[in-house]
Design a protein around this motif. Structure first.
Motif, PDB file in Angstrom:
ATOM      1  N   MET A   1      -4.660 -50.992  27.747  1.00  0.00           N
ATOM      2  CA  MET A   1      -5.618 -51.034  28.829  1.00  0.00           C
ATOM      3  C   MET A   1      -5.538 -52.393  29.513  1.00  0.00           C
ATOM      4  SD  MET A   1      -9.701 -50.218  28.663  1.00  0.00           S
ATOM      5  CE  MET A   1      -9.531 -48.546  28.126  1.00  0.00           C
ATOM      6  N   ARG A   2      -5.568 -52.407  30.826  1.00  0.00           N
ATOM      7  CA  ARG A   2      -5.501 -53.655  31.578  1.00  0.00           C
ATOM      8  C   ARG A   2      -6.766 -54.471  31.372  1.00  0.00           C
ATOM      9  NH1 ARG A   2      -4.572 -51.162  37.218  1.00  0.00           N
ATOM     10  NH2 ARG A   2      -6.584 -52.192  37.313  1.00  0.00           N
ATOM     11  N   GLU A   3      -6.645 -55.795  31.623  1.00  0.00           N
ATOM     12  CA  GLU A   3      -7.790 -56.701  31.447  1.00  0.00           C
ATOM     13  C   GLU A   3      -8.942 -56.325  32.377  1.00  0.00           C
ATOM     14  OE1 GLU A   3      -8.825 -61.415  31.917  1.00  0.00           O
ATOM     15  OE2 GLU A   3      -6.775 -60.841  31.419  1.00  0.00           O
ATOM     16  N   ASN A   4      -8.649 -55.960  33.630  1.00  0.00           N
ATOM     17  CA  ASN A   4      -9.707 -55.570  34.573  1.00  0.00           C
ATOM     18  C   ASN A   4     -10.441 -54.319  34.095  1.00  0.00           C
ATOM     19  OD1 ASN A   4      -9.156 -57.708  36.237  1.00  0.00           O
ATOM     20  ND2 ASN A   4      -7.997 -56.507  37.735  1.00  0.00           N
ATOM     21  N   ASP A   5      -9.715 -53.380  33.512  1.00  0.00           N
ATOM     22  CA  ASP A   5     -10.349 -52.178  32.982  1.00  0.00           C
ATOM     23  C   ASP A   5     -11.301 -52.535  31.847  1.00  0.00           C
ATOM     24  OD1 ASP A   5      -8.969 -50.642  34.789  1.00  0.00           O
ATOM     25  OD2 ASP A   5      -7.365 -50.122  33.372  1.00  0.00           O
ATOM     26  N   MET A   6     -10.933 -53.510  31.013  1.00  0.00           N
ATOM     27  CA  MET A   6     -11.801 -53.948  29.913  1.00  0.00           C
ATOM     28  C   MET A   6     -13.069 -54.583  30.459  1.00  0.00           C
ATOM     29  SD  MET A   6     -10.730 -53.181  26.942  1.00  0.00           S
ATOM     30  CE  MET A   6     -11.568 -54.331  25.871  1.00  0.00           C
ATOM     31  N   LEU A   7     -12.949 -55.420  31.509  1.00  0.00           N
ATOM     32  CA  LEU A   7     -14.122 -56.073  32.089  1.00  0.00           C
ATOM     33  C   LEU A   7     -15.051 -55.045  32.712  1.00  0.00           C
ATOM     34  CD1 LEU A   7     -12.566 -59.258  33.735  1.00  0.00           C
ATOM     35  CD2 LEU A   7     -13.991 -59.156  31.679  1.00  0.00           C
ATOM     36  N   GLU A   8     -14.491 -54.077  33.422  1.00  0.00           N
ATOM     37  CA  GLU A   8     -15.309 -53.041  34.044  1.00  0.00           C
ATOM     38  C   GLU A   8     -16.025 -52.219  32.983  1.00  0.00           C
ATOM     39  OE1 GLU A   8     -12.966 -50.739  36.743  1.00  0.00           O
ATOM     40  OE2 GLU A   8     -12.342 -52.504  37.872  1.00  0.00           O
ATOM     41  N   LYS A   9     -15.367 -51.949  31.885  1.00  0.00           N
ATOM     42  CA  LYS A   9     -15.961 -51.159  30.814  1.00  0.00           C
ATOM     43  C   LYS A   9     -17.068 -51.942  30.120  1.00  0.00           C
ATOM     44  CE  LYS A   9     -14.565 -48.751  26.588  1.00  0.00           C
ATOM     45  NZ  LYS A   9     -15.346 -47.572  26.727  1.00  0.00           N
ATOM     46  N   GLU A  10     -16.874 -53.262  29.969  1.00  0.00           N
ATOM     47  CA  GLU A  10     -17.836 -54.072  29.236  1.00  0.00           C
ATOM     48  C   GLU A  10     -19.135 -54.258  30.020  1.00  0.00           C
ATOM     49  OE1 GLU A  10     -18.277 -58.529  27.452  1.00  0.00           O
ATOM     50  OE2 GLU A  10     -16.267 -57.683  27.610  1.00  0.00           O
ATOM     51  N   GLU A  11     -19.061 -54.518  31.328  1.00  0.00           N
ATOM     52  CA  GLU A  11     -20.263 -54.725  32.131  1.00  0.00           C
ATOM     53  C   GLU A  11     -20.661 -53.403  32.782  1.00  0.00           C
ATOM     54  OE1 GLU A  11     -19.979 -58.006  34.820  1.00  0.00           O
ATOM     55  OE2 GLU A  11     -19.109 -59.302  33.286  1.00  0.00           O
ATOM     56  N   ILE A  12     -21.785 -52.867  32.342  1.00  0.00           N
ATOM     57  CA  ILE A  12     -22.232 -51.549  32.784  1.00  0.00           C
ATOM     58  C   ILE A  12     -23.247 -51.649  33.924  1.00  0.00           C
ATOM     59  CG2 ILE A  12     -23.261 -49.371  32.016  1.00  0.00           C
ATOM     60  CD1 ILE A  12     -20.588 -50.176  30.579  1.00  0.00           C
ATOM     61  N   PHE A  13     -24.200 -52.588  33.783  1.00  0.00           N
ATOM     62  CA  PHE A  13     -25.294 -52.723  34.740  1.00  0.00           C
ATOM     63  C   PHE A  13     -25.776 -54.167  34.691  1.00  0.00           C
ATOM     64  CE2 PHE A  13     -29.950 -52.257  35.581  1.00  0.00           C
ATOM     65  CZ  PHE A  13     -29.872 -51.800  36.882  1.00  0.00           C
ATOM     66  N   SER A  14     -26.047 -54.778  35.859  1.00  0.00           N
ATOM     67  CA  SER A  14     -26.443 -56.191  35.893  1.00  0.00           C
ATOM     68  C   SER A  14     -27.549 -56.436  36.915  1.00  0.00           C
ATOM     69  CB  SER A  14     -25.247 -57.077  36.268  1.00  0.00           C
ATOM     70  OG  SER A  14     -24.239 -56.999  35.307  1.00  0.00           O
ATOM     71  N   LYS A  15     -28.383 -57.414  36.610  1.00  0.00           N
ATOM     72  CA  LYS A  15     -29.415 -57.907  37.523  1.00  0.00           C
ATOM     73  C   LYS A  15     -29.428 -59.426  37.421  1.00  0.00           C
ATOM     74  CE  LYS A  15     -31.714 -54.218  39.012  1.00  0.00           C
ATOM     75  NZ  LYS A  15     -32.216 -53.992  40.331  1.00  0.00           N
ATOM     76  N   VAL A  16     -29.781 -60.101  38.531  1.00  0.00           N
ATOM     77  CA  VAL A  16     -29.825 -61.567  38.568  1.00  0.00           C
ATOM     78  C   VAL A  16     -31.207 -62.000  39.035  1.00  0.00           C
ATOM     79  CG1 VAL A  16     -28.847 -63.638  39.635  1.00  0.00           C
ATOM     80  CG2 VAL A  16     -27.359 -61.722  39.058  1.00  0.00           C
ATOM     81  N   LEU A  17     -31.746 -63.020  38.372  1.00  0.00           N
ATOM     82  CA  LEU A  17     -33.018 -63.619  38.773  1.00  0.00           C
ATOM     83  C   LEU A  17     -32.770 -65.101  39.019  1.00  0.00           C
ATOM     84  CD1 LEU A  17     -36.111 -63.756  39.127  1.00  0.00           C
ATOM     85  CD2 LEU A  17     -36.268 -64.048  36.643  1.00  0.00           C
ATOM     86  N   ARG A  18     -32.882 -65.526  40.284  1.00  0.00           N
ATOM     87  CA  ARG A  18     -32.720 -66.937  40.628  1.00  0.00           C
ATOM     88  C   ARG A  18     -34.097 -67.579  40.625  1.00  0.00           C
ATOM     89  NH1 ARG A  18     -27.627 -66.693  41.483  1.00  0.00           N
ATOM     90  NH2 ARG A  18     -26.612 -65.186  42.812  1.00  0.00           N
TER      91      ARG A  18
END
Length: 125
Positions: A1-18
Protein backbone atom coordinates in the motif's frame (compact mmCIF):
# COMPACT_ATOMS: atom_id res chain seq x y z
CA UNK A 1 0.00 0.00 0.00
CA UNK A 2 1.31 3.46 -0.87
CA UNK A 3 2.20 5.94 1.88
CA UNK A 4 -0.63 8.32 0.85
CA UNK A 5 -3.14 5.47 1.08
CA UNK A 6 -1.92 4.76 4.64
CA UNK A 7 -2.33 8.43 5.64
CA UNK A 8 -5.83 8.59 4.16
CA UNK A 9 -6.79 5.40 5.97
CA UNK A 10 -5.38 6.59 9.29
CA UNK A 11 -7.13 9.99 9.39
CA UNK A 12 -10.88 9.42 9.22
CA UNK A 13 -12.40 12.66 10.53
CA UNK A 14 -10.82 15.90 11.84
CA UNK A 15 -11.80 19.18 13.49
CA UNK A 16 -9.60 22.17 14.42
CA UNK A 17 -10.09 24.68 17.24
CA UNK A 18 -7.92 27.81 17.05
CA UNK A 19 -7.63 29.52 20.42
CA UNK A 20 -5.09 32.35 20.46
CA UNK A 21 -1.55 30.95 20.45
CA UNK A 22 -2.94 27.45 20.87
CA UNK A 23 -4.52 25.22 18.28
CA UNK A 24 -6.34 22.01 19.17
CA UNK A 25 -6.65 19.21 16.63
CA UNK A 26 -9.30 16.52 17.14
CA UNK A 27 -8.77 13.52 14.89
CA UNK A 28 -10.51 10.19 14.47
CA UNK A 29 -7.92 7.66 13.39
CA UNK A 30 -7.90 3.96 12.57
CA UNK A 31 -5.79 1.25 14.14
CA UNK A 32 -4.14 -1.47 12.06
CA UNK A 33 -7.13 -3.66 12.94
CA UNK A 34 -9.37 -0.91 11.45
CA UNK A 35 -10.89 0.11 14.78
CA UNK A 36 -11.28 3.82 15.58
CA UNK A 37 -9.76 5.99 18.31
CA UNK A 38 -9.41 9.73 18.90
CA UNK A 39 -6.30 11.87 19.20
CA UNK A 40 -6.42 15.34 20.74
CA UNK A 41 -3.35 17.43 19.96
CA UNK A 42 -2.53 20.79 21.51
CA UNK A 43 -0.08 22.85 19.45
CA UNK A 44 1.30 26.06 20.96
CA UNK A 45 3.38 28.59 19.01
CA UNK A 46 6.52 30.04 20.61
CA UNK A 47 8.43 32.96 19.09
CA UNK A 48 12.20 33.21 19.52
CA UNK A 49 14.09 36.47 20.06
CA UNK A 50 15.31 36.40 16.44
CA UNK A 51 11.72 36.30 15.15
CA UNK A 52 11.73 32.62 14.25
CA UNK A 53 9.15 30.38 15.86
CA UNK A 54 8.53 26.78 16.79
CA UNK A 55 5.58 24.74 18.00
CA UNK A 56 5.32 22.52 21.06
CA UNK A 57 2.81 19.71 20.70
CA UNK A 58 1.14 17.48 23.24
CA UNK A 59 -1.05 14.57 22.20
CA UNK A 60 -3.66 12.47 23.99
CA UNK A 61 -4.82 9.13 22.61
CA UNK A 62 -8.38 8.27 23.60
CA UNK A 63 -9.69 4.77 22.95
CA UNK A 64 -13.34 3.70 22.66
CA UNK A 65 -13.33 1.82 25.96
CA UNK A 66 -12.56 5.12 27.73
CA UNK A 67 -15.03 7.40 25.88
CA UNK A 68 -17.89 7.22 28.42
CA UNK A 69 -15.72 7.83 31.50
CA UNK A 70 -13.71 10.56 29.73
CA UNK A 71 -16.88 12.38 28.60
CA UNK A 72 -18.42 12.10 32.07
CA UNK A 73 -15.34 13.52 33.81
CA UNK A 74 -14.86 16.26 31.20
CA UNK A 75 -18.50 17.33 31.62
CA UNK A 76 -18.14 17.28 35.41
CA UNK A 77 -14.94 19.34 35.31
CA UNK A 78 -16.23 21.95 32.84
CA UNK A 79 -19.49 22.31 34.80
CA UNK A 80 -17.53 22.75 38.03
CA UNK A 81 -15.40 25.55 36.54
CA UNK A 82 -18.39 27.35 35.00
CA UNK A 83 -20.50 26.99 38.15
CA UNK A 84 -17.71 28.30 40.41
CA UNK A 85 -16.13 30.96 38.16
CA UNK A 86 -18.72 31.69 35.48
CA UNK A 87 -18.07 32.05 31.78
CA UNK A 88 -16.17 35.35 32.01
CA UNK A 89 -12.50 34.96 31.09
CA UNK A 90 -10.42 36.66 33.78
CA UNK A 91 -6.99 35.64 32.52
CA UNK A 92 -6.53 38.79 30.44
CA UNK A 93 -4.52 40.18 33.35
CA UNK A 94 -1.81 37.72 32.32
CA UNK A 95 -1.52 39.21 28.83
CA UNK A 96 1.66 41.20 28.22
CA UNK A 97 -0.25 44.44 27.50
CA UNK A 98 -2.65 44.20 30.45
CA UNK A 99 -0.83 46.87 32.50
CA UNK A 100 -1.11 49.41 29.69
CA UNK A 101 -4.87 48.89 29.45
CA UNK A 102 -5.24 48.85 33.25
CA UNK A 103 -3.29 52.06 33.72
CA UNK A 104 -5.04 53.72 30.79
CA UNK A 105 -8.34 53.19 32.60
CA UNK A 106 -6.91 54.44 35.92
CA UNK A 107 -4.70 57.22 34.51
CA UNK A 108 -5.10 60.67 36.01
CA UNK A 109 -6.09 63.61 33.82
CA UNK A 110 -3.14 64.65 31.65
CA UNK A 111 -1.17 67.69 32.63
CA UNK A 112 0.75 69.91 30.21
CA UNK A 113 3.99 68.04 31.07
CA UNK A 114 2.56 64.60 30.24
CA UNK A 115 0.42 65.69 27.31
CA UNK A 116 3.45 66.08 25.02
CA UNK A 117 4.86 62.63 25.87
CA UNK A 118 3.99 59.69 23.62
CA UNK A 119 4.59 56.20 24.97
CA UNK A 120 5.47 53.82 22.13
CA UNK A 121 5.96 50.09 22.57
CA UNK A 122 8.10 48.27 20.01
CA UNK A 123 5.21 45.81 19.57
CA UNK A 124 3.15 48.74 18.23
CA UNK A 125 5.60 49.46 15.40
Amino acid sequence: MRENDMLEKEEIFSKVLRAGRRTYFFDVRATKADDYYITITESKKFTEEDGSFHFKKHKIYLYKEDFAAFSEILEEMTSYVLNHKGEEVISERHQKDFKKEFYAEKAPVETTATASFTDIDFDDI
